[in-house]
Design a protein around this motif. Sequence first.
Motif, PDB file in Angstrom:
ATOM      1  N   GLU A  13       0.818  -1.206   0.000  1.00 18.58           N
ATOM      2  CA  GLU A  13       0.000   0.000   0.000  1.00 18.58           C
ATOM      3  C   GLU A  13       0.856   1.263   0.000  1.00 18.58           C
ATOM      4  O   GLU A  13       0.411   2.320  -0.414  1.00 18.58           O
ATOM      5  CB  GLU A  13      -0.958  -0.033   1.186  1.00 18.58           C
ATOM      6  CG  GLU A  13      -1.989  -1.147   1.030  1.00 18.58           C
ATOM      7  CD  GLU A  13      -2.872  -1.358   2.237  1.00 18.58           C
ATOM      8  OE1 GLU A  13      -2.490  -0.943   3.354  1.00 18.58           O
ATOM      9  OE2 GLU A  13      -3.938  -1.958   2.058  1.00 18.58           O
ATOM     10  N   TRP A  62      -1.435 -10.148   6.462  1.00 26.34           N
ATOM     11  CA  TRP A  62      -2.302 -10.758   7.459  1.00 26.34           C
ATOM     12  C   TRP A  62      -2.149 -10.078   8.798  1.00 26.34           C
ATOM     13  O   TRP A  62      -1.232  -9.291   9.001  1.00 26.34           O
ATOM     14  CB  TRP A  62      -2.103 -12.252   7.588  1.00 26.34           C
ATOM     15  CG  TRP A  62      -0.712 -12.772   7.901  1.00 26.34           C
ATOM     16  CD1 TRP A  62       0.236 -12.212   8.724  1.00 26.34           C
ATOM     17  CD2 TRP A  62      -0.144 -13.995   7.448  1.00 26.34           C
ATOM     18  NE1 TRP A  62       1.341 -12.997   8.779  1.00 26.34           N
ATOM     19  CE2 TRP A  62       1.136 -14.114   8.011  1.00 26.34           C
ATOM     20  CE3 TRP A  62      -0.596 -15.014   6.631  1.00 26.34           C
ATOM     21  CZ2 TRP A  62       1.971 -15.206   7.774  1.00 26.34           C
ATOM     22  CZ3 TRP A  62       0.244 -16.086   6.400  1.00 26.34           C
ATOM     23  CH2 TRP A  62       1.513 -16.177   6.958  1.00 26.34           C
ATOM     24  N   THR A  84      -5.688  -9.705   5.746  1.00 21.00           N
ATOM     25  CA  THR A  84      -6.213  -8.350   5.614  1.00 21.00           C
ATOM     26  C   THR A  84      -6.902  -8.247   4.252  1.00 21.00           C
ATOM     27  O   THR A  84      -6.777  -9.145   3.411  1.00 21.00           O
ATOM     28  CB  THR A  84      -5.080  -7.321   5.678  1.00 21.00           C
ATOM     29  OG1 THR A  84      -4.195  -7.552   4.564  1.00 21.00           O
ATOM     30  CG2 THR A  84      -4.303  -7.405   6.988  1.00 21.00           C
ATOM     31  N   GLU A  85      -7.595  -7.151   4.024  1.00 17.96           N
ATOM     32  CA  GLU A  85      -8.187  -6.942   2.703  1.00 17.96           C
ATOM     33  C   GLU A  85      -7.086  -6.932   1.643  1.00 17.96           C
ATOM     34  O   GLU A  85      -7.235  -7.518   0.566  1.00 17.96           O
ATOM     35  CB  GLU A  85      -8.972  -5.629   2.660  1.00 17.96           C
ATOM     36  CG  GLU A  85      -9.626  -5.376   1.321  1.00 17.96           C
ATOM     37  CD  GLU A  85     -10.448  -4.092   1.295  1.00 17.96           C
ATOM     38  OE1 GLU A  85     -10.852  -3.711   0.184  1.00 17.96           O
ATOM     39  OE2 GLU A  85     -10.676  -3.489   2.338  1.00 17.96           O
ATOM     40  N   PHE A  86      -5.975  -6.289   1.957  1.00 20.51           N
ATOM     41  CA  PHE A  86      -4.834  -6.263   1.043  1.00 20.51           C
ATOM     42  C   PHE A  86      -4.320  -7.683   0.783  1.00 20.51           C
ATOM     43  O   PHE A  86      -4.053  -8.060  -0.365  1.00 20.51           O
ATOM     44  CB  PHE A  86      -3.721  -5.376   1.622  1.00 20.51           C
ATOM     45  CG  PHE A  86      -2.483  -5.330   0.785  1.00 20.51           C
ATOM     46  CD1 PHE A  86      -2.486  -4.758  -0.473  1.00 20.51           C
ATOM     47  CD2 PHE A  86      -1.295  -5.858   1.268  1.00 20.51           C
ATOM     48  CE1 PHE A  86      -1.338  -4.718  -1.247  1.00 20.51           C
ATOM     49  CE2 PHE A  86      -0.140  -5.813   0.510  1.00 20.51           C
ATOM     50  CZ  PHE A  86      -0.162  -5.251  -0.747  1.00 20.51           C
ATOM     51  N   ARG A  88      -6.027 -10.465   0.988  1.00 18.73           N
ATOM     52  CA  ARG A  88      -7.009 -11.165   0.144  1.00 18.73           C
ATOM     53  C   ARG A  88      -6.868 -10.741  -1.308  1.00 18.73           C
ATOM     54  O   ARG A  88      -6.987 -11.560  -2.228  1.00 18.73           O
ATOM     55  CB  ARG A  88      -8.428 -10.902   0.660  1.00 18.73           C
ATOM     56  CG  ARG A  88      -8.735 -11.626   1.971  1.00 18.73           C
ATOM     57  CD  ARG A  88     -10.196 -11.513   2.374  1.00 18.73           C
ATOM     58  NE  ARG A  88     -10.608 -10.159   2.663  1.00 18.73           N
ATOM     59  CZ  ARG A  88     -10.474  -9.547   3.834  1.00 18.73           C
ATOM     60  NH1 ARG A  88      -9.919 -10.196   4.841  1.00 18.73           N
ATOM     61  NH2 ARG A  88     -10.888  -8.304   4.003  1.00 18.73           N
ATOM     62  N   ASN A  89      -6.591  -9.451  -1.543  1.00 14.55           N
ATOM     63  CA  ASN A  89      -6.403  -8.965  -2.916  1.00 14.55           C
ATOM     64  C   ASN A  89      -5.156  -9.565  -3.557  1.00 14.55           C
ATOM     65  O   ASN A  89      -5.181  -9.952  -4.731  1.00 14.55           O
ATOM     66  CB  ASN A  89      -6.337  -7.442  -2.943  1.00 14.55           C
ATOM     67  CG  ASN A  89      -7.659  -6.787  -2.631  1.00 14.55           C
ATOM     68  OD1 ASN A  89      -8.713  -7.403  -2.771  1.00 14.55           O
ATOM     69  ND2 ASN A  89      -7.615  -5.546  -2.190  1.00 14.55           N
TER      70      ASN A  89
END
Length: 106
Positions: A13, A62, A84-86, A88-89
Amino acid sequence: MPKGRDKMKYFTEEGQELSLYASGASRLEYVAGNAPVGRLQTPGQTTWAVQDVRKMQDTGLWTVEWVEPGDDNREGGWVITGLTEFGRNVLAQWRVRQAKSQNDVN
């Protein structure tokens, strides 16, 4: 598997370029389907190295609960509470690459 398909470049990110290898992707897959995952609950006969758990936490893949009181250095027991959402992406990107690689072979 075609050469280079066992590694995928991705960006954190913060814009830092990193590589996800097949071993890391398999850990993400395992956590995605089995969280929470504790130090003694990893697949196979060995536990995951604490530095690997920290690295994937530090890159935002995670979340981890460090279970030993006063473990500010994150060296003791741990429980991975989930992706985390990241994370999962990144895992979704890995799955797409692997599916494309399989289609290229067939």
